[in-house]
Design an enzyme around this catalytic site. Structure first.
Site, PDB file in Angstrom:
ATOM      1  N   CYS A   1      63.957  79.819  25.723  1.00 17.33           N
ATOM      2  CA  CYS A   1      63.346  79.412  25.050  1.00 17.33           C
ATOM      3  C   CYS A   1      62.930  80.710  24.864  1.00 17.33           C
ATOM      4  O   CYS A   1      63.687  81.851  24.969  1.00 17.33           O
ATOM      5  CB  CYS A   1      62.753  78.103  25.642  1.00 17.33           C
ATOM      6  SG  CYS A   1      61.030  78.721  26.948  1.00 17.33           S
ATOM      7  N   ARG A   2      61.820  81.096  24.537  1.00 22.40           N
ATOM      8  CA  ARG A   2      61.325  82.034  24.216  1.00 22.40           C
ATOM      9  C   ARG A   2      60.747  83.309  25.740  1.00 22.40           C
ATOM     10  O   ARG A   2      61.123  84.428  25.715  1.00 22.40           O
ATOM     11  CB  ARG A   2      59.652  82.295  23.425  1.00 22.40           C
ATOM     12  CG  ARG A   2      59.163  83.421  22.919  1.00 22.40           C
ATOM     13  CD  ARG A   2      58.244  83.533  22.473  1.00 22.40           C
ATOM     14  NE  ARG A   2      56.853  82.322  22.354  1.00 22.40           N
ATOM     15  CZ  ARG A   2      56.120  83.082  23.954  1.00 22.40           C
ATOM     16  NH1 ARG A   2      55.709  83.985  23.952  1.00 22.40           N
ATOM     17  NH2 ARG A   2      54.782  82.085  24.217  1.00 22.40           N
TER      18      ARG A   2
END
Length: 100
Positions: free
Chosen positions: A64-65
Site C-alpha cells: 500500500c502507501r
C-alpha cells in the site's frame, strides 16, 4: 510468514520472480503510482476474495502507501487461511525512496 523489505521486492520484480502481487490502495492511488500489482482496495478485499482464491497456497506480497493497510490486509487474509502472505514494509513510499 515474514514481511518483505522494499529492497527485496525491487530485486524480485527486476528478476521477474513468480509471486502474487496485490496493491490494497484506492484506485486513484493505484493509477498515480502502479508497480504492476493487482489492485484490490483494502475495503473491497472481503468482497473480492474469490478473485484471489486460486492463490491461497502461493506466496502473496501485498503493498500500500506506507505498509499500514497492507499489514491489515495480511492479517485479514491469514484469518481466511492464506498462510504465505507478506507485507511490504514501508509501502510504496519506501519503495520510491529506495529507487531514488
Amino acid at each position: 510468514m515474514e514481511d518483505i523489505t522494499v529492497e527485496d521486492l525491487k530485486q524480485r520484480i527486476e528478476s521477474k520472480e513468480e509471486f502474487v502481487f496485490i496493491d490494497v490502495r484506492e484506485e486513484w492511488e493505484y493509477e498515480e503510482d502502479n508497480l504492476g500489482a493487482l489492485n484490490i482496495p483494502l475495503g473491497a478485499l472481503p468482497h473480492q476474495l474469490g478473485e484471489i482464491e486460486q492463490y491461497k497456497n502461493q506466496e502473496i506480497i501485498i503493498h500500500c502507501r506506507s505498509g499500514a493497510r497492507s499489514g491489515n490486509a495480511k492479517k485479514f487474509l491469514e484469518t481466511k487461511g492464506y498462510n504465505k502472505v507478506r507485507n511490504v514494509l514501508g509501502g510504496i513510499n519506501a519503495y520510491r525512496e529506495f529507487e531514488d
